[in-house]
Every structure is written in structure tokens, then in C-alpha cells.
Design a protein around this motif. Structure first.
Motif, mmCIF file in Angstrom:
data_model
loop_
_atom_site.group_PDB
_atom_site.id
_atom_site.type_symbol
_atom_site.label_atom_id
_atom_site.label_comp_id
_atom_site.label_asym_id
_atom_site.label_seq_id
_atom_site.Cartn_x
_atom_site.Cartn_y
_atom_site.Cartn_z
ATOM 1 N N LEU A 4 9.427 -5.031 -17.064
ATOM 2 C CA LEU A 4 8.575 -4.124 -17.826
ATOM 3 C C LEU A 4 7.162 -4.125 -17.269
ATOM 4 C CD1 LEU A 4 7.956 -2.230 -20.150
ATOM 5 C CD2 LEU A 4 7.636 -4.233 -21.637
ATOM 6 N N GLN A 5 6.637 -5.298 -16.977
ATOM 7 C CA GLN A 5 5.291 -5.378 -16.414
ATOM 8 C C GLN A 5 5.226 -4.665 -15.067
ATOM 9 O OE1 GLN A 5 5.120 -9.667 -16.613
ATOM 10 N NE2 GLN A 5 3.533 -9.609 -18.205
ATOM 11 N N ARG A 6 6.239 -4.852 -14.232
ATOM 12 C CA ARG A 6 6.249 -4.183 -12.930
ATOM 13 C C ARG A 6 6.250 -2.663 -13.099
ATOM 14 N NH1 ARG A 6 10.175 -8.099 -11.466
ATOM 15 N NH2 ARG A 6 11.810 -6.528 -11.266
ATOM 16 N N ALA A 7 7.053 -2.183 -14.044
ATOM 17 C CA ALA A 7 7.116 -0.737 -14.281
ATOM 18 C C ALA A 7 5.770 -0.204 -14.764
ATOM 19 C CB ALA A 7 8.204 -0.419 -15.300
ATOM 20 N N LEU A 8 5.104 -0.957 -15.645
ATOM 21 C CA LEU A 8 3.797 -0.531 -16.153
ATOM 22 C C LEU A 8 2.752 -0.517 -15.044
ATOM 23 C CD1 LEU A 8 3.729 -2.446 -19.574
ATOM 24 C CD2 LEU A 8 3.859 0.041 -19.249
ATOM 25 N N LEU A 31 0.357 -1.980 -3.998
ATOM 26 C CA LEU A 31 0.238 -0.526 -4.079
ATOM 27 C C LEU A 31 -0.615 0.006 -2.935
ATOM 28 C CD1 LEU A 31 -0.663 -0.495 -7.873
ATOM 29 C CD2 LEU A 31 1.555 0.162 -6.927
ATOM 30 N N ALA A 32 -0.356 1.262 -2.554
ATOM 31 C CA ALA A 32 -1.125 1.910 -1.497
ATOM 32 C C ALA A 32 -1.201 3.404 -1.806
ATOM 33 C CB ALA A 32 -0.488 1.662 -0.134
ATOM 34 N N SER A 33 -1.861 4.147 -0.917
ATOM 35 C CA SER A 33 -2.022 5.588 -1.112
ATOM 36 C C SER A 33 -2.051 6.297 0.230
ATOM 37 C CB SER A 33 -3.319 5.881 -1.872
ATOM 38 O OG SER A 33 -3.563 7.271 -1.932
ATOM 39 N N ALA A 34 -1.625 7.550 0.235
ATOM 40 C CA ALA A 34 -1.731 8.371 1.435
ATOM 41 C C ALA A 34 -3.129 8.957 1.591
ATOM 42 C CB ALA A 34 -0.708 9.507 1.364
ATOM 43 N N LEU A 35 -3.962 8.827 0.567
ATOM 44 C CA LEU A 35 -5.286 9.453 0.571
ATOM 45 C C LEU A 35 -6.411 8.512 0.984
ATOM 46 C CD1 LEU A 35 -4.977 11.538 -2.722
ATOM 47 C CD2 LEU A 35 -4.550 12.269 -0.369
ATOM 48 N N HIS A 36 -6.117 7.234 1.093
ATOM 49 C CA HIS A 36 -7.124 6.271 1.523
ATOM 50 C C HIS A 36 -6.414 5.035 2.063
ATOM 51 C CE1 HIS A 36 -6.355 3.859 -2.088
ATOM 52 N NE2 HIS A 36 -6.409 4.983 -2.792
ATOM 53 N N ALA A 37 -7.179 4.145 2.679
ATOM 54 C CA ALA A 37 -6.575 3.008 3.369
ATOM 55 C C ALA A 37 -6.553 1.721 2.553
ATOM 56 C CB ALA A 37 -7.317 2.754 4.684
ATOM 57 N N ALA A 38 -7.099 1.738 1.350
ATOM 58 C CA ALA A 38 -7.126 0.519 0.544
ATOM 59 C C ALA A 38 -5.736 0.175 0.015
ATOM 60 C CB ALA A 38 -8.096 0.683 -0.624
ATOM 61 N N ARG A 39 -5.506 -1.117 -0.181
ATOM 62 C CA ARG A 39 -4.279 -1.586 -0.817
ATOM 63 C C ARG A 39 -4.641 -2.451 -2.011
ATOM 64 N NH1 ARG A 39 0.193 -3.152 3.846
ATOM 65 N NH2 ARG A 39 0.286 -1.081 4.814
ATOM 66 N N ALA A 40 -3.788 -2.436 -3.018
ATOM 67 C CA ALA A 40 -4.034 -3.196 -4.238
ATOM 68 C C ALA A 40 -2.823 -4.076 -4.535
ATOM 69 C CB ALA A 40 -4.292 -2.252 -5.409
ATOM 70 N N SER A 41 -3.058 -5.359 -4.673
ATOM 71 C CA SER A 41 -2.003 -6.286 -5.063
ATOM 72 C C SER A 41 -2.251 -6.737 -6.497
ATOM 73 C CB SER A 41 -1.983 -7.498 -4.125
ATOM 74 O OG SER A 41 -1.666 -7.092 -2.811
ATOM 75 N N VAL A 42 -1.265 -6.570 -7.354
ATOM 76 C CA VAL A 42 -1.408 -6.889 -8.779
ATOM 77 C C VAL A 42 -0.409 -7.970 -9.152
ATOM 78 C CG1 VAL A 42 -1.404 -5.972 -11.127
ATOM 79 C CG2 VAL A 42 -2.098 -4.493 -9.220
ATOM 80 N N SER A 43 -0.906 -9.014 -9.767
ATOM 81 C CA SER A 43 -0.042 -10.094 -10.270
ATOM 82 C C SER A 43 -0.400 -10.375 -11.721
ATOM 83 C CB SER A 43 -0.206 -11.360 -9.419
ATOM 84 O OG SER A 43 -1.563 -11.759 -9.366
ATOM 85 N N VAL A 44 0.409 -11.214 -12.367
ATOM 86 C CA VAL A 44 0.191 -11.546 -13.775
ATOM 87 C C VAL A 44 -0.626 -12.835 -13.870
ATOM 88 C CG1 VAL A 44 1.315 -12.201 -15.935
ATOM 89 C CG2 VAL A 44 2.295 -10.398 -14.519
ATOM 90 N N LEU A 45 -1.608 -12.846 -14.770
ATOM 91 C CA LEU A 45 -2.396 -14.049 -15.018
ATOM 92 C C LEU A 45 -1.672 -14.957 -16.013
ATOM 93 C CD1 LEU A 45 -5.940 -12.444 -15.324
ATOM 94 C CD2 LEU A 45 -5.185 -14.019 -13.525
ATOM 95 N N PRO A 46 -1.752 -16.261 -15.839
ATOM 96 C CA PRO A 46 -1.080 -17.184 -16.774
ATOM 97 C C PRO A 46 -1.517 -16.999 -18.219
ATOM 98 C CG PRO A 46 -1.840 -18.343 -14.817
ATOM 99 C CD PRO A 46 -2.415 -16.968 -14.743
#
Length: 259
Positions: A4-8, A31-46
Motif C-alpha cells: 500500500l505504501q509503495r502504491a501511494l 522515481l524519475a521523469s522524462a522532463l528533468h534529470a533528477a531522481r527521487a528515492s523514497v523509503s519509510v521512516l521507522p
């Protein structure tokens, strides 16, 4: 991270500037985008919520993110207490990634090449290319300024896009190259009346962002134009200062320069 968290996270990324999912597993989502070069890594905090780590090709991204999100900065990234907070982080980082050098310049070159390729045979030439580059460049500069300033006037806070103008500090014709012309730090997003005054060097800003008004403007006209004591830029980055110094020199000399 549960399903569920991954889907959100994936949905939040898609809706806020990171439409591609590179990885999605128990460790988190990248996550990434075709419109810019940045990448975002999202994890869960304890303790609950999410941790956002950004990878950017421009070193300006993280310092700019700190302007709005310094209070949630951690040693390893930005903390988001909810999906809404994560959306704000992702949306702002995507906007900045599109606006900051050199993404705008890359988008500009691609758009110019595309439009030149669509011209009828025999219509090409140096002057035609110059006009195409200027028109596309000014459009890309405006898009970058809207992204960088969040669609809000740098001074007044007005958000009506129809009256906002992308104002160059160092004018298009005076720039040494396209990198200067498209540099998001070479100007400010201003309401139309401030843009007209800034464009003609009747107003400028000091190194703290405080509004400077030319003595050529009568006090009554200042009031009619909405100029008030204490007006200043919402913020002023170090990268703005070189361009602003050029602009302020014209203002100080009262050259009456017209672009």
C-alpha cells in the motif's frame, strides 16, 4: 515498505513531477521523469512517514530545496510526515529540476531543433533561426521562471499567471550566450507594472533584495504604480547577484536603456 505504501508513493510521484518508477520493492521506491534529470528515492521512516533522497545533476537543487524545507532536513534526506508532505517535497524538487541550469538550456536546444526541422524548404537561414531561437528561448525562460518562483510574483506574491512576466536582469540582447539568456537566476518573475519598470531600469534591487526606485519616478506616480516602502524580493540567491549587479549599474547611471 508495504504494497500500500509503495502504491501511494508511486501515485504521489506520478502526480507531482516524477512519472516514472525505476524500482519499487521492500526497500523503497525510486522515481524519475522524462522532463528533468533528477531522481527521487523514497523509503519509510521507522517512526512513520517517509524519507526523500534526491539525486540531481545540478548542484543548485539541494540548496534551493532548503529555502522551503530546511525544517525537515535530516542528515540523510528530507523527512515527510505524510503523503501530502511528500507531495510538496516532490512537486517542488521537480519544479526546480526543470528550471535550474542546465535543464532549461537542454529543453531549449531540443525545441529549437524541432521547430527548425518543421520549417518549409527554403525558409531556413540565419535570420529565421535567430527569430526562432529568440521566441523559443523567451518561452522556455518564462516556463523556467514560473517553475522556480512557484508561479508567484517575486515581490508582491500575486499568483495570476496572466499578469506575471519573466523579467531579465541582464537583457536578452546583452547576454553573451544562450546559457546566460536562459539562466533562471538572470531575472525575476514580476507583475506587469513592476516588469515594465524593471525592464526600463526605473526600479532595481539591492543586494539584500530591497526595492530601489529611480528619482525619475515622481512620488505620485510611485503610488499609482503600487510602489510602497519596504517592498523587497521574497529571496535573493547568490547566483542572482552577478546579474543584478549589472542591472543595478544601469539603474544607477540612469542610462534610459531600452531593450
Amino acid at each position: 515498505m508495504n504494497p500500500l505504501q509503495r502504491a501511494l508513493v508511486e501515485k504521489t510521484g506520478h502526480d507531482h513531477g516524477f512519472e516514472h518508477v525505476l524500482t519499487s520493492d521492500l526497500e523503497g521506491v525510486t522515481l524519475a521523469s522524462a522532463l528533468h534529470a533528477a531522481r527521487a528515492s523514497v523509503s519509510v521512516l521507522p517512526e512513520g512517514g517517509y524519507l526523500l533522497r534526491l539525486q540531481a545533476t545540478t548542484p543548485a537543487l539541494l540548496p534551493e530545496m532548503l529555502r522551503s524545507f530546511a525544517q525537515v532536513l535530516r542528515a540523510d534526506g528530507f523527512a515527510a510526515s505524510s503523503e501530502a508532505a511528500l507531495a510538496a517535497l516532490l512537486g517542488r524538487s521537480a519544479s526546480l529540476a526543470r528550471a535550474l541550469p542546465s535543464q532549461a538550456a537542454q529543453d531549449f536546444e531540443a525545441a529549437v531543433s524541432s521547430q527548425l526541422a518543421q520549417l518549409p524548404a527554403g525558409l531556413g537561414g540565419t535570420e529565421v533561426e535567430r527569430l526562432v531561437r529568440q521566441r523559443v528561448g523567451q518561452q522556455k525562460f518564462r516556463e523556467a521562471m514560473l517553475d522556480y518562483w512557484g508561479g508567484t510574483c517575486t515581490v508582491t506574491g500575486v499568483t495570476l499567471s496572466e499578469v506575471l512576466r519573466a523579467s531579465h536582469a541582464k537583457p536578452w540582447a546583452e547576454c553573451a550566450n544562450d546559457a546566460e539568456r536562459l539562466d533562471v537566476f538572470n531575472g525575476f518573475l514580476l507583475v506587469a507594472n513592476l516588469d515594465a519598470l524593471f525592464d526600463r531600469f526605473l526600479i532595481s534591487f539591492d543586494n539584500t533584495g530591497r526595492l530601489l526606485v529611480s528619482s525619475a519616478l515622481h512620488v505620485d506616480d510611485q503610488h499609482r504604480l503600487g510602489l510602497q516602502p519596504g517592498m523587497k524580493l521574497r529571496w535573493l540567491g547568490e547566483a542572482h547577484r552577478g546579474y543584478l549587479a549589472w542591472h543595478r549599474k544601469q539603474w544607477e547611471e540612469g542610462t534610459g536603456y531600452w531593450r
